[in-house]
Design a protein around this motif. Sequence first.
Motif, PDB file in Angstrom:
ATOM      1  N   THR A 294      39.389  46.621  38.490  1.00 14.56           N
ATOM      2  CA  THR A 294      38.361  46.828  39.398  1.00 14.56           C
ATOM      3  C   THR A 294      37.480  45.331  39.438  1.00 14.56           C
ATOM      4  OG1 THR A 294      36.465  47.498  38.134  1.00 14.56           O
ATOM      5  CG2 THR A 294      37.950  49.291  39.129  1.00 14.56           C
ATOM      6  N   ASN A 295      36.653  45.090  40.506  1.00 15.28           N
ATOM      7  CA  ASN A 295      36.297  43.970  40.538  1.00 15.28           C
ATOM      8  C   ASN A 295      34.995  44.099  39.372  1.00 15.28           C
ATOM      9  OD1 ASN A 295      37.743  42.917  42.280  1.00 15.28           O
ATOM     10  ND2 ASN A 295      36.341  43.408  44.025  1.00 15.28           N
ATOM     11  N   ASP A 296      34.684  44.938  38.885  1.00 17.31           N
ATOM     12  CA  ASP A 296      33.370  44.892  37.773  1.00 17.31           C
ATOM     13  C   ASP A 296      34.017  44.264  36.640  1.00 17.31           C
ATOM     14  OD1 ASP A 296      31.645  46.277  39.221  1.00 17.31           O
ATOM     15  OD2 ASP A 296      32.579  48.246  38.721  1.00 17.31           O
ATOM     16  N   ASN A 297      35.346  44.418  36.343  1.00 19.68           N
ATOM     17  CA  ASN A 297      36.112  43.539  35.144  1.00 19.68           C
ATOM     18  C   ASN A 297      36.356  42.273  35.678  1.00 19.68           C
ATOM     19  OD1 ASN A 297      37.829  42.646  33.163  1.00 19.68           O
ATOM     20  ND2 ASN A 297      39.311  44.226  33.497  1.00 19.68           N
ATOM     21  N   PRO A 298      35.622  40.995  34.793  1.00 17.53           N
ATOM     22  CA  PRO A 298      35.655  39.793  35.378  1.00 17.53           C
ATOM     23  C   PRO A 298      36.928  39.116  35.296  1.00 17.53           C
ATOM     24  CG  PRO A 298      34.508  40.069  33.203  1.00 17.53           C
ATOM     25  CD  PRO A 298      34.757  41.498  33.796  1.00 17.53           C
ATOM     26  N   VAL A 299      37.793  39.292  34.201  1.00 19.64           N
ATOM     27  CA  VAL A 299      39.295  38.871  34.026  1.00 19.64           C
ATOM     28  C   VAL A 299      40.038  39.289  35.312  1.00 19.64           C
ATOM     29  CG1 VAL A 299      40.318  40.529  32.426  1.00 19.64           C
ATOM     30  CG2 VAL A 299      41.198  38.287  32.749  1.00 19.64           C
ATOM     31  N   PHE A 300      40.011  40.854  35.581  1.00 20.13           N
ATOM     32  CA  PHE A 300      40.752  41.244  36.893  1.00 20.13           C
ATOM     33  C   PHE A 300      40.382  40.565  37.988  1.00 20.13           C
ATOM     34  CE2 PHE A 300      41.231  44.226  40.318  1.00 20.13           C
ATOM     35  CZ  PHE A 300      42.415  44.594  40.033  1.00 20.13           C
ATOM     36  N   TYR A 301      38.880  40.444  38.151  1.00 17.37           N
ATOM     37  CA  TYR A 301      38.504  39.822  39.383  1.00 17.37           C
ATOM     38  C   TYR A 301      38.939  38.662  39.710  1.00 17.37           C
ATOM     39  CZ  TYR A 301      34.611  38.303  42.646  1.00 17.37           C
ATOM     40  OH  TYR A 301      33.995  37.876  43.771  1.00 17.37           O
ATOM     41  N   VAL A 302      39.178  37.655  38.800  1.00 17.10           N
ATOM     42  CA  VAL A 302      39.634  36.266  38.836  1.00 17.10           C
ATOM     43  C   VAL A 302      41.070  36.370  39.073  1.00 17.10           C
ATOM     44  CG1 VAL A 302      39.844  34.067  37.775  1.00 17.10           C
ATOM     45  CG2 VAL A 302      37.633  35.252  37.555  1.00 17.10           C
ATOM     46  N   GLN A 303      41.738  36.909  38.043  1.00 18.31           N
ATOM     47  CA  GLN A 303      43.222  36.863  38.161  1.00 18.31           C
ATOM     48  C   GLN A 303      43.892  37.888  39.465  1.00 18.31           C
ATOM     49  OE1 GLN A 303      44.297  39.125  34.647  1.00 18.31           O
ATOM     50  NE2 GLN A 303      45.294  37.016  33.692  1.00 18.31           N
ATOM     51  N   TYR A 304      42.984  38.795  40.122  1.00 21.43           N
ATOM     52  CA  TYR A 304      43.482  39.230  41.155  1.00 21.43           C
ATOM     53  C   TYR A 304      43.182  38.316  42.413  1.00 21.43           C
ATOM     54  CZ  TYR A 304      43.337  42.375  45.521  1.00 21.43           C
ATOM     55  OH  TYR A 304      43.664  42.987  46.681  1.00 21.43           O
ATOM     56  N   ALA A 305      42.150  37.460  42.317  1.00 25.10           N
ATOM     57  CA  ALA A 305      41.838  36.271  43.562  1.00 25.10           C
ATOM     58  C   ALA A 305      43.181  35.454  43.433  1.00 25.10           C
ATOM     59  CB  ALA A 305      40.616  35.615  43.085  1.00 25.10           C
TER      60      ALA A 305
END
Length: 558
Positions: free
Chosen positions: A429-440
């Motif tokens: 989810t976007n609450d997870n910072p590494v997921f947020y960046v990698q997803y972008a």
Amino acid sequence: MTPAELSQSLFDLIQDVSERRREADASGVDLGLTLADVAVERPRNRDHGDWASSIALKIAKPLGANPREIAAELAAGLEQLADVASVEIAGPGFINIRLEAAAAGALAKTIVDQGAVYGTGHLYDGLKINLEFVSANPTGPIHMGGVRWAAVGDSLARVLQAEGADVTREYYFNDHGSQIDRFARSVLASYLGEATPEDGYGGAYIGDIAANVLANYDGDVAALPRDEQQEVFRSIGVDLMFTEIKDKLHGFGVDFDVYFHEDSLHESGAVNRAIERLREQGHIFEADGAIWLRTTTFGDDRDRVIIRSNGEPAYISGDLGYYLDKRERGFDQCLIMLGADHHGYVGRMMAMVSAFGDEPGVNLQILIGQMVNLLKDGEPVRMSKRAGTIVTLDDLVDAVGVDAGRYALVRSNSDSQLDIDLDLLGKRTNDNPVFYVQYAHARTCSVARNAAASGVERTVFAPELLVHDSESALLGVLQEFPRVVAQAAELREPHRVARYIEEVAGYYHRWYDNCRVIPLGEEPVTDLHRTRLWLNDATGQVIRNGLGLLGVTAPERM
């Protein structure tokens, strides 16, 4: 127009203003400014323009003028620049600059063309840096403090290299002294079925090492006297721990150029050479049968024993030999990363540097890192099943993987205590910072794939079409990457890169929600779509470059 170009134009205008005033006033004044003093910054409120400068407030008094008067003169000159759309004066003399859309949008093509080079600089061209980090004792698995330094140290090396430095990653193996003896006694006790020595090391890994020593020893350990048994378990056991530590760090994406053994300092005579060098400089004295370094001359709270009265070297003796060895290997700067428990050690180390005739804080720089706590279900993870008393690298990687582990460790200032929520890092989810960046990043790749399938290609670049507010905002943050990298290198703070790419991801997601790269339905492909593809790909490149500086992968699909 880049920030550097804008700063140069502003600097040139200041020289013109100053020269005109010198001609009008025979007394004149030399402002003594350098280009570095004339920085432009992104205004916090994007409504104020693309760039802002407070330089008029700084130079008005020496020029004997009102800041707004100076700002007006500079604004008039800036407005003549081809890439500047407008200039406004705010408050007591702040200068707000808005660029033409084409000038601002040109950045997208610049980033795509430069690729992996975008963001790099020349701050440390020609500088030879020795960066020592982790340096965990070979007496057990790497605990979380060492793991934090692994992530931060490797990222810092990458950032310094991005600014032109010649960086050597170095690991200092403490294979000399009492801790190794305690380790050997512990392994031997495990083999003999005895209780762990009172000052020894516990944990299941000690039994594993004992079994591996037996498997690697070509002989009958049981037939040896106890002191020889201990030496077998010491030499082979330490080598096994060295190998395991290297393998674990390699799996974490961290490799070293040099593995330096403390034992070699004493065997090679490096310690004696250092003592003689300091003796020649008049900083060695003898008292009570011991050899001392007069560190109080250089601000230390007391003088330090180098060689004890019994002839045994004190711990600082190794530091003397090691520092001199690094300088003799040609390093301009020696950076050492130490844990919070070494904070009181800094003063004596800097006094040592002064005694050698070097500059504390320049030739030797010490970075202090605070502890790390892993949280699970809101509670601290207390210990490793294998290590027995500590939380290890394996515990982190097993829980969240290498990418999430590295990113979580490097995204905060290392001089602050860090709590890592394993539950959060496991979420997609976007609450997870590494997921947020990698997803972008993955989203930029998805847009590029879909664009190709829809016939949108980068055959045309018309930056004057990028006029949407979200496009201006995204271009503004992409422009900042070189400055962020340079600042991260200068301040030795790679977490700035992590926070920056999180900001980029946020601006990209908002742009994605507002601006289409792919036509809807039967709409024709236009130059706007093609130009937006350049901006999409530029964003992906910046995020990819930023993740690369952190040693984190940039997935194309998620």
